[in-house]
Scaffold this motif. Structure first.
Motif, PDB file in Angstrom:
ATOM      1  N   VAL A   1      -2.580  -1.163  -5.177  1.00  0.00           N
ATOM      2  CA  VAL A   1      -1.937  -0.577  -5.399  1.00  0.00           C
ATOM      3  C   VAL A   1      -0.917  -0.886  -6.575  1.00  0.00           C
ATOM      4  N   PHE A   2      -0.436   0.248  -7.505  1.00  0.00           N
ATOM      5  CA  PHE A   2       1.073  -0.114  -8.050  1.00  0.00           C
ATOM      6  C   PHE A   2       1.894   0.811  -8.503  1.00  0.00           C
ATOM      7  N   GLY A   3       2.916   0.438  -7.675  1.00  0.00           N
ATOM      8  CA  GLY A   3       3.503   1.462  -7.762  1.00  0.00           C
ATOM      9  C   GLY A   3       5.197   1.096  -9.100  1.00  0.00           C
ATOM     10  N   TYR A   4       5.612   1.742  -9.957  1.00  0.00           N
ATOM     11  CA  TYR A   4       6.318   1.731 -11.288  1.00  0.00           C
ATOM     12  C   TYR A   4       7.422   2.926 -11.049  1.00  0.00           C
ATOM     13  N   LYS A   5       8.129   2.886 -12.310  1.00  0.00           N
ATOM     14  CA  LYS A   5       9.077   3.896 -12.293  1.00  0.00           C
ATOM     15  C   LYS A   5       9.693   3.727 -13.196  1.00  0.00           C
ATOM     16  N   TRP A   6      10.033   4.248 -14.254  1.00  0.00           N
ATOM     17  CA  TRP A   6      10.707   3.993 -15.670  1.00  0.00           C
ATOM     18  C   TRP A   6      12.205   3.818 -15.383  1.00  0.00           C
ATOM     19  N   LEU A   7      13.291   3.328 -15.839  1.00  0.00           N
ATOM     20  CA  LEU A   7      14.819   2.954 -15.971  1.00  0.00           C
ATOM     21  C   LEU A   7      15.557   3.992 -15.709  1.00  0.00           C
ATOM     22  N   ASP A   8      15.567   5.008 -16.510  1.00  0.00           N
ATOM     23  CA  ASP A   8      15.844   6.258 -16.880  1.00  0.00           C
ATOM     24  C   ASP A   8      15.727   7.276 -16.308  1.00  0.00           C
ATOM     25  N   GLU A   9      14.312   7.565 -15.395  1.00  0.00           N
ATOM     26  CA  GLU A   9      13.360   8.507 -14.669  1.00  0.00           C
ATOM     27  C   GLU A   9      13.674   8.448 -13.222  1.00  0.00           C
ATOM     28  N   LYS A  10      13.748   9.543 -12.470  1.00  0.00           N
ATOM     29  CA  LYS A  10      14.016   9.489 -11.016  1.00  0.00           C
ATOM     30  C   LYS A  10      12.218   9.033 -10.343  1.00  0.00           C
ATOM     31  N   THR A  11      11.269   9.425 -11.280  1.00  0.00           N
ATOM     32  CA  THR A  11       9.572   9.624 -11.073  1.00  0.00           C
ATOM     33  C   THR A  11       9.285   8.595 -10.674  1.00  0.00           C
TER      34      THR A  11
END
Length: 80
Positions: free
Chosen positions: A22-32
């Motif tokens: 699994v690869f969990g990620y988010k962009w710093l400026d996004e909530k998703t």
């Protein structure tokens, strides 16, 4: 502004021999939060079972990371 990726991953073993799960990620400026997993890339095989390969998940991880200017990870220096 720099595009900053925050991620963590999980695998089956503490070595390069394990499978990428699994690869969990988010962009710093996004909530998703996005969490693609090896289960998203199953291929039907004999007797109705599914065969899961981490090859496509690794490609997706590379595609995402290639978009980042900066990558921040949890424990990445020691393991990920």
């Amino acid at each position: 502004m720099a595009k900053i990726l925050i991620f963590d991953d999980e695998s089956t073993e503490l070595s390069a021999e394990g499978d990428f799960l699994v690869f969990g990620y988010k962009w710093l400026d996004e909530k998703t939060l996005h969490v693609p997993s090896v289960l998203d890339y199953g291929d039907p095989c004999n007797q109705g079972h599914l065969h899961y390969s981490d090859k496509e998940l690794v490609k997706e991880c590379h595609r995402i990371m290639s978009q980042a200017d900066v990558i921040v990870t949890f424990n990445g220096k020691n393991f990920d």
